[in-house]
Design a protein around this motif. Structure first.
Motif, PDB file in Angstrom:
ATOM      1  N   HIS A  77     -11.133   7.580  -9.572  1.00  7.77           N
ATOM      2  CA  HIS A  77     -11.814   6.352  -9.126  1.00  7.77           C
ATOM      3  C   HIS A  77     -11.445   5.157  -9.997  1.00  7.77           C
ATOM      4  O   HIS A  77     -11.299   4.040  -9.484  1.00  7.77           O
ATOM      5  CB  HIS A  77     -13.328   6.559  -9.094  1.00  7.77           C
ATOM      6  N   LEU A  78     -11.297   5.363 -11.294  1.00 13.41           N
ATOM      7  CA  LEU A  78     -10.921   4.256 -12.172  1.00 13.41           C
ATOM      8  C   LEU A  78      -9.489   3.788 -11.903  1.00 13.41           C
ATOM      9  O   LEU A  78      -9.224   2.585 -11.871  1.00 13.41           O
ATOM     10  CB  LEU A  78     -11.114   4.646 -13.637  1.00 13.41           C
ATOM     11  N   VAL A  79      -8.572   4.734 -11.685  1.00  9.96           N
ATOM     12  CA  VAL A  79      -7.196   4.369 -11.327  1.00  9.96           C
ATOM     13  C   VAL A  79      -7.203   3.628  -9.991  1.00  9.96           C
ATOM     14  O   VAL A  79      -6.523   2.606  -9.829  1.00  9.96           O
ATOM     15  CB  VAL A  79      -6.283   5.619 -11.270  1.00  9.96           C
ATOM     16  N   GLU A  80      -7.993   4.116  -9.048  1.00 10.68           N
ATOM     17  CA  GLU A  80      -8.112   3.462  -7.742  1.00 10.68           C
ATOM     18  C   GLU A  80      -8.654   2.041  -7.896  1.00 10.68           C
ATOM     19  O   GLU A  80      -8.161   1.110  -7.264  1.00 10.68           O
ATOM     20  CB  GLU A  80      -9.031   4.282  -6.828  1.00 10.68           C
ATOM     21  N   ALA A  81      -9.655   1.840  -8.744  1.00  9.19           N
ATOM     22  CA  ALA A  81     -10.253   0.520  -8.943  1.00  9.19           C
ATOM     23  C   ALA A  81      -9.238  -0.469  -9.512  1.00  9.19           C
ATOM     24  O   ALA A  81      -9.120  -1.599  -9.017  1.00  9.19           O
ATOM     25  CB  ALA A  81     -11.468   0.622  -9.855  1.00  9.19           C
ATOM     26  N   ILE A  82      -8.507  -0.054 -10.523  1.00  9.34           N
ATOM     27  CA  ILE A  82      -7.484  -0.928 -11.112  1.00  9.34           C
ATOM     28  C   ILE A  82      -6.414  -1.262 -10.077  1.00  9.34           C
ATOM     29  O   ILE A  82      -5.985  -2.407  -9.948  1.00  9.34           O
ATOM     30  CB  ILE A  82      -6.870  -0.268 -12.366  1.00  9.34           C
ATOM     31  N   THR A  83      -5.988  -0.251  -9.325  1.00  5.19           N
ATOM     32  CA  THR A  83      -4.976  -0.465  -8.290  1.00  5.19           C
ATOM     33  C   THR A  83      -5.501  -1.406  -7.217  1.00  5.19           C
ATOM     34  O   THR A  83      -4.771  -2.294  -6.758  1.00  5.19           O
ATOM     35  CB  THR A  83      -4.549   0.882  -7.675  1.00  5.19           C
ATOM     36  N   ASP A  84      -6.759  -1.260  -6.802  1.00  5.33           N
ATOM     37  CA  ASP A  84      -7.346  -2.147  -5.799  1.00  5.33           C
ATOM     38  C   ASP A  84      -7.358  -3.592  -6.286  1.00  5.33           C
ATOM     39  O   ASP A  84      -7.059  -4.513  -5.520  1.00  5.33           O
ATOM     40  CB  ASP A  84      -8.779  -1.717  -5.456  1.00  5.33           C
ATOM     41  N   GLY A  87       0.820  -1.210   0.000  1.00 13.37           N
ATOM     42  CA  GLY A  87       0.000   0.000   0.000  1.00 13.37           C
ATOM     43  C   GLY A  87       0.849   1.254   0.000  1.00 13.37           C
ATOM     44  O   GLY A  87       0.574   2.216  -0.722  1.00 13.37           O
ATOM     45  N   TYR A  88       1.913   1.232   0.795  1.00 16.78           N
ATOM     46  CA  TYR A  88       2.826   2.377   0.826  1.00 16.78           C
ATOM     47  C   TYR A  88       3.501   2.562  -0.534  1.00 16.78           C
ATOM     48  O   TYR A  88       3.588   3.679  -1.050  1.00 16.78           O
ATOM     49  CB  TYR A  88       3.878   2.208   1.922  1.00 16.78           C
ATOM     50  N   LEU A  89       3.958   1.441  -1.122  1.00 15.12           N
ATOM     51  CA  LEU A  89       4.629   1.537  -2.427  1.00 15.12           C
ATOM     52  C   LEU A  89       3.676   2.022  -3.516  1.00 15.12           C
ATOM     53  O   LEU A  89       4.062   2.854  -4.349  1.00 15.12           O
ATOM     54  CB  LEU A  89       5.218   0.179  -2.816  1.00 15.12           C
ATOM     55  N   LEU A  90       2.443   1.520  -3.513  1.00 17.95           N
ATOM     56  CA  LEU A  90       1.487   1.908  -4.560  1.00 17.95           C
ATOM     57  C   LEU A  90       0.950   3.319  -4.351  1.00 17.95           C
ATOM     58  O   LEU A  90       1.124   4.188  -5.191  1.00 17.95           O
ATOM     59  CB  LEU A  90       0.333   0.908  -4.623  1.00 17.95           C
ATOM     60  N   TRP A  91       0.235   3.528  -3.227  1.00 11.25           N
ATOM     61  CA  TRP A  91      -0.432   4.818  -3.018  1.00 11.25           C
ATOM     62  C   TRP A  91       0.502   5.887  -2.471  1.00 11.25           C
ATOM     63  O   TRP A  91       0.345   7.052  -2.771  1.00 11.25           O
ATOM     64  CB  TRP A  91      -1.645   4.660  -2.100  1.00 11.25           C
ATOM     65  N   GLY A  92       1.491   5.486  -1.675  1.00 13.91           N
ATOM     66  CA  GLY A  92       2.387   6.462  -1.068  1.00 13.91           C
ATOM     67  C   GLY A  92       3.488   6.945  -1.989  1.00 13.91           C
ATOM     68  O   GLY A  92       3.975   8.062  -1.854  1.00 13.91           O
ATOM     69  N   ILE A  93       3.874   6.094  -2.943  1.00 12.04           N
ATOM     70  CA  ILE A  93       4.981   6.471  -3.825  1.00 12.04           C
ATOM     71  C   ILE A  93       4.554   6.480  -5.297  1.00 12.04           C
ATOM     72  O   ILE A  93       4.530   7.522  -5.938  1.00 12.04           O
ATOM     73  CB  ILE A  93       6.191   5.525  -3.624  1.00 12.04           C
ATOM     74  N   ALA A  94       4.206   5.321  -5.841  1.00 10.26           N
ATOM     75  CA  ALA A  94       3.976   5.196  -7.280  1.00 10.26           C
ATOM     76  C   ALA A  94       2.814   6.044  -7.786  1.00 10.26           C
ATOM     77  O   ALA A  94       2.909   6.657  -8.855  1.00 10.26           O
ATOM     78  CB  ALA A  94       3.752   3.730  -7.648  1.00 10.26           C
ATOM     79  N   LEU A  95       1.703   6.076  -7.052  1.00  6.75           N
ATOM     80  CA  LEU A  95       0.511   6.774  -7.537  1.00  6.75           C
ATOM     81  C   LEU A  95       0.254   8.095  -6.830  1.00  6.75           C
ATOM     82  O   LEU A  95      -0.784   8.717  -7.066  1.00  6.75           O
ATOM     83  CB  LEU A  95      -0.720   5.871  -7.386  1.00  6.75           C
ATOM     84  N   ASP A  96       1.151   8.532  -6.011  1.00  4.58           N
ATOM     85  CA  ASP A  96       0.918   9.724  -5.196  1.00  4.58           C
ATOM     86  C   ASP A  96       0.504  10.938  -6.030  1.00  4.58           C
ATOM     87  O   ASP A  96      -0.529  11.548  -5.784  1.00  4.58           O
ATOM     88  CB  ASP A  96       2.165  10.042  -4.369  1.00  4.58           C
TER      89      ASP A  96
END
Length: 143
Positions: free
Chosen positions: A112-119, A21-30
């Protein structure tokens, strides 16, 4: 309900979910997520509470590991784990994402679409970890 296998899968998935979660939302997709957030609802980095974030991951991992143990019926592999986790990701990313899109101003449609794919990917990876722990700790049949 809470077997050794379930608790080990929970622990492994909670750690992976916390770090991933940190790598995805905290760094890559921030920057992507910030650019698609409509209102300033996120806490500044210095106000983030890692204890609560880990606790949320722990409870999500416990629910996933428990559901997986009932869903998998003894078939534990990368494909089964990812499929299971991706379905959870669809519930959260697409199911809840569209509800939030229809009821709030948290993010725009792209966010929301980026969030859905990431989820879907995030929970899919967590499902793989859970599946591999179940496989590694499964009782071997005596031949």
């Amino acid at each position: 309900m809470f077997t050794k296998q379930n608790l080990l899968a929970t622990a492994a998935a909670a750690v992976v979910m916390f770090l991933l979660g940190y790598l995805l939302w905290g760094i890559a997709l921030d920057s992507i997520m910030k650019s698609h957030t409509i209102t300033d609802v996120m806490k500044p980095d210095e106000e983030m509470n890692m204890g609560f974030i880990f606790l949320g991951n722990l409870f999500a991992a416990l629910a996933m590991a428990t559901l997986y143990g009932k869903w998998a019926r003894g078939y534990h592999g990368v494909s089964e784990g990812f499929t299971f986790g991706a379905l959870i990701g669809m519930i959260i990313g697409l199911g809840m994402g569209f509800v939030w899109l229809g009821t709030s101003n948290f993010m725009d449609t792209t966010g929301h679409l980026v969030e859905a794919i990431t989820d879907i990917v995030y929970y899919g990876i967590a499902g793989v970890v859970i599946s591999l722990v179940y496989k590694a700790t499964a009782k071997k049949d005596a031949a």
